[in-house]
Scaffold this motif. Sequence first.
Motif, short mmCIF file in Angstrom:
data_model
loop_
_atom_site.label_atom_id
_atom_site.label_comp_id
_atom_site.label_asym_id
_atom_site.label_seq_id
_atom_site.Cartn_x
_atom_site.Cartn_y
_atom_site.Cartn_z
N GLN A 128 -39.41 41.32 -10.62
CA GLN A 128 -39.70 40.66 -9.87
C GLN A 128 -41.04 42.15 -8.99
O GLN A 128 -40.62 42.05 -7.17
N PRO A 129 -41.40 42.75 -9.36
CA PRO A 129 -42.51 43.73 -8.87
C PRO A 129 -43.36 43.25 -7.67
O PRO A 129 -44.27 42.76 -7.66
N GLU A 130 -43.33 43.82 -6.18
CA GLU A 130 -44.36 43.83 -5.80
C GLU A 130 -45.80 44.08 -5.83
O GLU A 130 -46.85 43.01 -5.86
N LYS A 131 -45.42 44.62 -6.79
CA LYS A 131 -46.85 45.78 -8.05
C LYS A 131 -46.57 45.62 -9.12
O LYS A 131 -45.94 46.59 -9.30
N GLN B 158 -51.21 38.62 -10.34
CA GLN B 158 -51.35 39.83 -10.25
C GLN B 158 -52.82 39.96 -11.14
O GLN B 158 -52.72 39.94 -12.14
N LYS C 85 -39.86 34.04 -2.09
CA LYS C 85 -40.17 34.11 -1.38
C LYS C 85 -39.25 33.06 -0.82
O LYS C 85 -39.21 31.58 -0.65
N THR D 267 -45.56 33.08 -13.53
CA THR D 267 -44.83 32.48 -11.90
C THR D 267 -44.79 31.28 -11.19
O THR D 267 -43.71 30.39 -11.49
N GLN E 122 -43.68 37.19 -9.65
CA GLN E 122 -43.41 37.54 -8.41
C GLN E 122 -42.00 37.80 -7.26
O GLN E 122 -41.63 36.54 -8.17
N PRO E 123 -42.06 37.95 -6.38
CA PRO E 123 -41.03 38.03 -5.71
C PRO E 123 -40.57 37.14 -5.33
O PRO E 123 -41.18 35.85 -4.89
N THR F 298 -47.40 50.26 -11.87
CA THR F 298 -47.05 51.02 -10.81
C THR F 298 -46.54 52.06 -12.09
O THR F 298 -46.03 51.15 -13.16
#
Length: 313
Positions: A62-65, A90, A36, A8, A33-34, A68
């Motif tokens: 850019q996944p939040e999590k 993460q 901001k 990131t 990361q997403p 998955t």
Amino acid sequence: MRIVFMGTPDFAAAPLEAIIRSGRHQVTGVITQPDKPKGRGKSMQFPPVKEKALEYGIPVWQPEKINTPEMLQILQEQNPDCIVVAAFGQILKKEILTLPRYGCINIHASLLPKLRGAAPIQWAVIQGDEKAGVTTMWMDEGLDTGDMLLKKEVILDPQETGGSLFDKLSLCGCELILETLEALEAGTAVRTPQTGETSYAQILTKELGNIDWSRSAVEIERLIRGLNPWPSAYSYLNGKMVKFWSAGVLKRPEKEEPGTILKLNKHSFAVSCGEDWLEIHELQAEGKKRMTADAWLRGVKLEEGMHFTASRA
């Protein structure tokens, strides 16, 4: 080698570019990361790793999590030989960790097992460590607990700041990941389990910079350097924030109330601490630019006996 890169901040953008420019590997995708909001206008800002990936035309997710089914499928389609991770933010689960044939390799900015966690660079300065470094690590499901591969050490300068050490370790990370990838391909990489005393580098917050003047001048001076340039060390004078960027320690036996302004003259001033005094070299008044103590004193009414406090009240 086919590589998916996860990271990131600026610290991760540098090794990403090093891998790309080496010409030895193909970075097929980047995960970060997403975006901001940042600044007063709250405009959306790309993470540095995303900016670097787009510069080289590399696909970005850019996944939040990360853990998955959708992201696992994307990674399976990417079919990487190795996933390189640097300050991603993460934790990866087993399904991802075991996907690449060479595993997931993390670039961590400390000499593991010391300073696992989020902010090892700044805490190395704050703690007064004599040396820091970078470790490449074979990732497992713990927080920076995997087997070590390679290390590089850096001796801290007496005036080292979080920013200057960041630059040094970022360069180390670039060199070390290329050496690590070469060793993995050649089959010469040696995995060394982490042993010995462990420690953790907690996340940096703005509140961490609020100076506790009851601490020693040595500790406060290190805090100022470690939090330079972000989030910065600060205190309040007459209800307004003052940030401190550079200071020195004056060994003094006198005991004054912590936070008291002392040794005031036209060019400098000191502040009493729990032990010794802190001589201020560079600071920044609220709404002003950074300046030397000399320049600040020419524009402010300051008297010995005034106090810095922990809040505006």
